[in-house]
Motif scaffolding. Structure first.
Motif, PDB file in Angstrom:
ATOM      1  N   GLY A 180       0.795  -1.239   0.000  1.00 45.68           N
ATOM      2  CA  GLY A 180       0.000   0.000   0.000  1.00 45.68           C
ATOM      3  C   GLY A 180       0.822   1.281   0.000  1.00 45.68           C
ATOM      4  O   GLY A 180       0.271   2.372  -0.101  1.00 45.68           O
ATOM      5  N   LYS A 181       2.128   1.136   0.119  1.00 43.06           N
ATOM      6  CA  LYS A 181       2.990   2.342   0.116  1.00 43.06           C
ATOM      7  C   LYS A 181       3.225   2.810  -1.327  1.00 43.06           C
ATOM      8  O   LYS A 181       3.027   2.051  -2.277  1.00 43.06           O
ATOM      9  CB  LYS A 181       4.340   2.038   0.758  1.00 43.06           C
ATOM     10  CG  LYS A 181       4.251   1.593   2.219  1.00 43.06           C
ATOM     11  CD  LYS A 181       4.041   2.758   3.137  1.00 43.06           C
ATOM     12  CE  LYS A 181       3.976   2.284   4.587  1.00 43.06           C
ATOM     13  NZ  LYS A 181       3.335   3.235   5.468  1.00 43.06           N
ATOM     14  N   LYS A 182       3.678   4.053  -1.423  1.00 44.91           N
ATOM     15  CA  LYS A 182       3.962   4.610  -2.753  1.00 44.91           C
ATOM     16  C   LYS A 182       5.435   5.015  -2.828  1.00 44.91           C
ATOM     17  O   LYS A 182       5.920   5.749  -1.964  1.00 44.91           O
ATOM     18  CB  LYS A 182       3.070   5.828  -2.988  1.00 44.91           C
ATOM     19  CG  LYS A 182       3.155   6.366  -4.419  1.00 44.91           C
ATOM     20  CD  LYS A 182       2.389   7.657  -4.579  1.00 44.91           C
ATOM     21  CE  LYS A 182       0.919   7.418  -4.843  1.00 44.91           C
ATOM     22  NZ  LYS A 182       0.197   8.688  -5.107  1.00 44.91           N
ATOM     23  N   ILE A 183       6.109   4.528  -3.855  1.00 52.09           N
ATOM     24  CA  ILE A 183       7.526   4.874  -4.050  1.00 52.09           C
ATOM     25  C   ILE A 183       7.682   5.530  -5.432  1.00 52.09           C
ATOM     26  O   ILE A 183       7.197   4.996  -6.432  1.00 52.09           O
ATOM     27  CB  ILE A 183       8.434   3.623  -3.955  1.00 52.09           C
ATOM     28  CG1 ILE A 183       8.339   3.008  -2.547  1.00 52.09           C
ATOM     29  CG2 ILE A 183       9.889   3.982  -4.285  1.00 52.09           C
ATOM     30  CD1 ILE A 183       9.131   1.720  -2.364  1.00 52.09           C
ATOM     31  N   VAL A 184       8.330   6.680  -5.456  1.00 47.94           N
ATOM     32  CA  VAL A 184       8.631   7.340  -6.724  1.00 47.94           C
ATOM     33  C   VAL A 184      10.017   6.902  -7.186  1.00 47.94           C
ATOM     34  O   VAL A 184      10.955   6.876  -6.395  1.00 47.94           O
ATOM     35  CB  VAL A 184       8.587   8.877  -6.577  1.00 47.94           C
ATOM     36  CG1 VAL A 184       9.342   9.553  -7.721  1.00 47.94           C
ATOM     37  CG2 VAL A 184       7.138   9.375  -6.581  1.00 47.94           C
ATOM     38  N   TYR A 185      10.105   6.516  -8.458  1.00 50.31           N
ATOM     39  CA  TYR A 185      11.409   6.186  -9.048  1.00 50.31           C
ATOM     40  C   TYR A 185      11.803   7.354  -9.947  1.00 50.31           C
ATOM     41  O   TYR A 185      11.293   7.512 -11.058  1.00 50.31           O
ATOM     42  CB  TYR A 185      11.292   4.882  -9.845  1.00 50.31           C
ATOM     43  CG  TYR A 185      12.576   4.423 -10.498  1.00 50.31           C
ATOM     44  CD1 TYR A 185      13.713   4.200  -9.744  1.00 50.31           C
ATOM     45  CD2 TYR A 185      12.645   4.175 -11.865  1.00 50.31           C
ATOM     46  CE1 TYR A 185      14.889   3.772 -10.342  1.00 50.31           C
ATOM     47  CE2 TYR A 185      13.816   3.734 -12.476  1.00 50.31           C
ATOM     48  CZ  TYR A 185      14.934   3.535 -11.698  1.00 50.31           C
ATOM     49  OH  TYR A 185      16.107   3.104 -12.285  1.00 50.31           O
ATOM     50  N   LEU A 186      12.666   8.219  -9.412  1.00 50.64           N
ATOM     51  CA  LEU A 186      13.113   9.415 -10.140  1.00 50.64           C
ATOM     52  C   LEU A 186      14.422   9.060 -10.835  1.00 50.64           C
ATOM     53  O   LEU A 186      15.451   8.898 -10.189  1.00 50.64           O
ATOM     54  CB  LEU A 186      13.329  10.562  -9.137  1.00 50.64           C
ATOM     55  CG  LEU A 186      13.705  11.922  -9.717  1.00 50.64           C
ATOM     56  CD1 LEU A 186      12.539  12.560 -10.434  1.00 50.64           C
ATOM     57  CD2 LEU A 186      14.179  12.859  -8.607  1.00 50.64           C
ATOM     58  N   ASP A 236       5.713   7.888  -0.229  1.00 50.89           N
ATOM     59  CA  ASP A 236       6.330   7.551   1.060  1.00 50.89           C
ATOM     60  C   ASP A 236       7.855   7.598   0.936  1.00 50.89           C
ATOM     61  O   ASP A 236       8.548   7.930   1.888  1.00 50.89           O
ATOM     62  CB  ASP A 236       5.878   6.154   1.490  1.00 50.89           C
ATOM     63  CG  ASP A 236       4.376   6.111   1.690  1.00 50.89           C
ATOM     64  OD1 ASP A 236       3.911   6.660   2.698  1.00 50.89           O
ATOM     65  OD2 ASP A 236       3.662   5.575   0.816  1.00 50.89           O
ATOM     66  N   TRP A 237       8.362   7.221  -0.239  1.00 52.08           N
ATOM     67  CA  TRP A 237       9.809   7.216  -0.476  1.00 52.08           C
ATOM     68  C   TRP A 237      10.104   7.659  -1.900  1.00 52.08           C
ATOM     69  O   TRP A 237       9.267   7.477  -2.791  1.00 52.08           O
ATOM     70  CB  TRP A 237      10.397   5.799  -0.264  1.00 52.08           C
ATOM     71  CG  TRP A 237      10.411   5.386   1.171  1.00 52.08           C
ATOM     72  CD1 TRP A 237       9.382   4.827   1.870  1.00 52.08           C
ATOM     73  CD2 TRP A 237      11.491   5.523   2.099  1.00 52.08           C
ATOM     74  NE1 TRP A 237       9.759   4.595   3.170  1.00 52.08           N
ATOM     75  CE2 TRP A 237      11.053   5.017   3.334  1.00 52.08           C
ATOM     76  CE3 TRP A 237      12.797   6.010   2.005  1.00 52.08           C
ATOM     77  CZ2 TRP A 237      11.876   4.987   4.464  1.00 52.08           C
ATOM     78  CZ3 TRP A 237      13.613   5.983   3.132  1.00 52.08           C
ATOM     79  CH2 TRP A 237      13.142   5.476   4.346  1.00 52.08           C
ATOM     80  N   VAL A 238      11.289   8.192  -2.092  1.00 62.02           N
ATOM     81  CA  VAL A 238      11.767   8.512  -3.447  1.00 62.02           C
ATOM     82  C   VAL A 238      13.086   7.776  -3.658  1.00 62.02           C
ATOM     83  O   VAL A 238      14.002   7.885  -2.836  1.00 62.02           O
ATOM     84  CB  VAL A 238      11.991  10.031  -3.628  1.00 62.02           C
ATOM     85  CG1 VAL A 238      12.698  10.325  -4.957  1.00 62.02           C
ATOM     86  CG2 VAL A 238      10.664  10.787  -3.585  1.00 62.02           C
ATOM     87  N   ILE A 239      13.148   6.996  -4.731  1.00 64.01           N
ATOM     88  CA  ILE A 239      14.428   6.381  -5.119  1.00 64.01           C
ATOM     89  C   ILE A 239      15.055   7.298  -6.170  1.00 64.01           C
ATOM     90  O   ILE A 239      14.440   7.576  -7.200  1.00 64.01           O
ATOM     91  CB  ILE A 239      14.217   4.960  -5.685  1.00 64.01           C
ATOM     92  CG1 ILE A 239      13.779   4.011  -4.556  1.00 64.01           C
ATOM     93  CG2 ILE A 239      15.493   4.446  -6.359  1.00 64.01           C
ATOM     94  CD1 ILE A 239      13.460   2.591  -5.003  1.00 64.01           C
ATOM     95  N   LEU A 240      16.260   7.764  -5.886  1.00 63.86           N
ATOM     96  CA  LEU A 240      16.945   8.680  -6.798  1.00 63.86           C
ATOM     97  C   LEU A 240      17.993   7.897  -7.595  1.00 63.86           C
ATOM     98  O   LEU A 240      19.008   7.477  -7.038  1.00 63.86           O
ATOM     99  CB  LEU A 240      17.608   9.814  -6.000  1.00 63.86           C
ATOM    100  CG  LEU A 240      18.541  10.752  -6.773  1.00 63.86           C
ATOM    101  CD1 LEU A 240      17.805  11.500  -7.874  1.00 63.86           C
ATOM    102  CD2 LEU A 240      19.197  11.761  -5.820  1.00 63.86           C
TER     103      LEU A 240
END
Lengths: 447, 297
Positions: A180-186, A236-240
């Motif tokens: 259910g979490k949301k992670i952005v892959y930038l 919830d998180w961003v992966i850079l």
């Protein structure tokens, strides 16, 4: 008397010839006791800051082996740099220029560029020169049955991506909490940036988190729209997954939009001082992956300082960078190169090695905990065991957090999702083998 | 609606950042008809010199003065070594010379100050203005507002310089016609030296603003890429055009990335401004504020 002069001339000529011959033999002997390593480096251009640290560490380690041990098994290490400016065409040119140097030719090529790696995949097979790609390159080349000449060692991008999910899961209180979490892959909108995509999508399916993909066009010095999207998405998180100026720009933009840096995890190419220092206070709290760690407090770095810098033979102009992330990555490159020579010498003898013999050395590399301790690199890099089938050899990743002044280790070595990653590697490598008409090696029959 | 306004405002303020670099191009083109490919390298060299002088222990104003002096010296040297031997050569020759110049400047700057990436602090936080955030929910960076203020002052100064000073008028005369300007006694070489020095000053301002935003590294040379569509749109000879062009490019690229990006795979802000500028070229080739060029046949 008439005969005296010719006799003198003959004697002189003989003495001269013997002397010349001795010198030539001496030279040849000296040359024969040298192992040549070609270094395609990038010390000017857009990525010079990282390159100067990495090649500085690498060269310093090899210089330390020469100074302290007199080389490897009595064979002195020699090297020559060739400037690529991180450019594919120049990288290939450097490969061609370096491959015939040294008494046995260039025995290993380490491009430090995914683009150059792809350009040379076929050439290294034809020329019998092993290509080592530590922490970059083509991930499915970890299947040594299909790619006998390529070694994407320590950890591939796919392994790293799965450890990122594990790290985030641990921070959330358990991997099951990712549901259910949301992670952005930038990510950098390039082959490098897209490398993490497939495996993260599979991880999202496996653990039930949603993945939002936000590409950033090269060079990434403007990210206003991406960060407005992030503000809207409230992840919830961003992966850079960035490179070069994209990293400090992302950290600054995160601060500008009020996104907490403690909730950002970077690829290892976002995890050096060159990425955080330009961002100033905005970088504080940012965490990044690493296949080696930062800091000068390791015996191997001390050995370099004692045997190289105290004799004013160090490669780094700015000595305060000894022990920085990129410098230590360079030392890891040096360790792996030297240990492969040592391994190959045990089988082929203490002599300069050919590319074929070096390939054997890489494929039988076994740097266990005891060996790491002997090398003064305990905790500095993970254990590594390469086999015919597995050219990655480790997969372990450590995480470091920027405290505003330096990187601090915040995790132990984290295991990747081996089952998923190996399955993907074999599937992709098999597809490549079919396309290229390669018959995979039978590792049971390999010596 | 609130989000739309935030994207629009952010885009407009980003556009101001592009205008800083575009201004340098305009100045040189206006006075000499040269498209200065080395403008990005000048931005990099200016910022690197400023940080380099600071690292040597100079205070902020002294480092600023030293960097300004360096850029003026670079401008004078460029006129003496690169441009003077090429007087009356076709524009393409001068353009090619500036390509070579960009490599020389990049190499010299890195050779002299080193390739290390450095931070640059101007004392203005790059964080949302809190009262605006609290009252409207819209996040606008105080640094972006500072940048807009600096741009306004810079444009006002340049406009005053060009309109009301003798040198400014001479610059405009040279821009209109080199031969005619020479025939009435305007010293072309002096004018070129001045304009390259002013372009160096603009590069320093752009370098400080961009350097404070992203750090001082080689990538500052890439800022020139952001200025090109601004120039096409605003015209190569207009200072107000550089500002208005920047605002249009900045706002439309952000709106396009946010609202259209996801339908075409994202990352469109690299090519969208160019596409827009090229479309605009078809309608108005001289740009929004550029001078219409009419040749007698």
């Amino acid at each position: 008397m008439k005969n005296v002069i010719p006799l003198k001339k003959t004697l002189a000529a003989a003495v001269f010839s013997v002397a010349a011959l001795s010198a030539a033999v001496g030279d040849a002997f000296a040359q024969a006791k040298e192992q040549f390593i070609g270094l395609p480096s990038y010390r000017v251009g857009a990525y010079a800051a990282g390159g100067s640290g990495l090649y500085g560490g690498w060269i310093d380690y090899m210089a330390m082996i020469n100074e302290r041990d007199g080389g490897v098994g009595g064979v002195k290490l020699t090297w020559e740099e060739c400037e690529t400016e991180y450019n594919n065409a120049r990288g290939v040119e450097c490969y061609e220029r370096l491959k015939k140097k040294g008494s046995t030719g260039n025995s290993v090529f380490q491009p430090v560029s995914t683009g150059i790696t792809y350009s040379l995949l076929d050439k290294v097979v034809a020329d019998k020169i092993p290509m080592v790609t530590i922490g970059y390159g083509r991930t499915d080349a970890a299947d040594g049955r299909v790619f006998p000449w390529v070694f994407p060692m320590i950890t591939t991008y796919w392994s790293q991506a799965t450890t990122m999910v594990k790290y985030i899961g641990a921070k959330e209180g358990g991997i099951d909490k990712l549901k259910g979490k949301k992670i952005v892959y930038l990510y950098h909108d390039s082959a490098f940036g897209k490398e993490g995509l497939t495996v993260l999508e599979k991880q999202a399916q496996k653990y039930g988190f949603s993945l939002v993909l936000l590409p950033v066009a090269h060079p990434g010095n403007e990210q206003q729209s991406q960060w407005l999207r992030i503000r809207q998405e409230k992840p919830d998180w961003v992966i850079l997954w960035g490179w070069g100026v994209m990293n400090p720009t992302a950290l600054k933009a995160a601060a500008k939009t009020g996104y907490p840096r403690e909730k950002m995890v970077g690829v290892w190419w976002a995890g050096a001082e060159e990425d955080t220092v330009p961002a100033g206070d905005a970088a504080k709290g940012f965490t990044a992956a690493g296949f080696s760690v930062a800091g000068p407090n390791y015996p191997v770095i001390k050995a370099i300082q004692d045997n190289v810098y105290k004799k004013n033979k160090g490669n780094m102009e700015d000595k305060t960078r000894v022990g920085s992330v990129n410098y230590n990555r360079g030392v890891v490159h040096g360790i792996i190169t030297v240990e492969a020579i040592r391994t190959a010498q045990a089988k082929f003898g203490k002599k300069p090695l050919s590319g074929d013999e070096m390939r054997w050395g890489f494929e039988h590399l076994d740097i266990d905990a005891k060996r790491l301790k002997d090398l003064g690199a305990e905790g500095f890099m993970p254990n590594l065991k390469i086999t015919c089938a597995d050219h990655e050899g480790s997969g372990l990743v450590k995480y470091q957090q920027w405290d505003g002044k330096q990187w601090k280790i915040v995790s132990d070595w984290i295991e990747p999702d081996r089952e998923m990653v190996r399955g993907m590697i074999e599937e992709s490598a098999a597809k490549y083998a079919k396309e290229k008409g390669i018959t995979p090696r039978d590792c049971a029959k390999e010596g | 609606m609130q989000f739309f306004i935030e994207v629009l405002l952010g885009g407009l303020l980003s556009g101001v950042m592009y205008s800083f670099v575009a201004l340098g191009f305009v100045l040189i083109y206006k006075a000499s008809g040269v498209f200065n490919f080395a403008q990005g390298a000048m931005v990099f060299a200016a910022a690197l010199s400023f940080v380099g002088f600071q690292n040597l222990g100079l205070s902020f104003p002294l480092a600023l003065l030293a960097a300004f002096t360096t850029m003026v010296a670079l401008g004078i040297l460029t006129e003496r070594v690169v441009l003077r031997p090429l007087v009356n050569q076709p524009p393409i020759t001068l353009f090619m010379a500036t390509i070579g110049l960009s490599y020389v400047i990049e190499g010299l700057a890195q050779g002299f100050w080193g390739a290390n990436v450095r931070g640059l602090e101007l004392g203005v936080d790059d964080v949302p203005v809190q009262w605006l955030m609290d009252s409207t929910g819209i996040g606008v960076s105080s640094f972006d507002l500072f940048g807009a203020g600096v741009a306004a002052v810079l444009v006002a100064l340049l406009a005053l310089f060009f309109q009301y000073t003798r040198i400014g008028r001479a610059l405009r005369a040279v821009a209109d016609d080199h031969q005619a300007a020479l025939s009435i006694g305007i010293p072309l070489q002096t004018i070129w030296r001045i304009v390259w020095a002013v372009a160096g000053f603009v590069a320093l301002v752009a370098g400080l603003i961009w350097g404070a935003r992203n750090g001082v590294s080689f990538s500052l040379t890439f800022t020139a890429l952001k200025a090109l569509p601004v120039l096409i749109l605003g015209g190569f000879t207009s200072i107000p055009g550089a500002i208005v062009g920047g605002l249009i490019i900045g706002s439309t690229e952000k709106l396009a990335e946010v609202y259209l990006g996801e339908y075409v795979g994202g990352g469109i802000d690299s090519w969208f401004p160019y596409m827009m500028a090229l479309t605009f070229l078809l309608i108005r080739p001289e740009g929004l504020f550029g001078e219409k060029h009419i040749d007698r046949v």
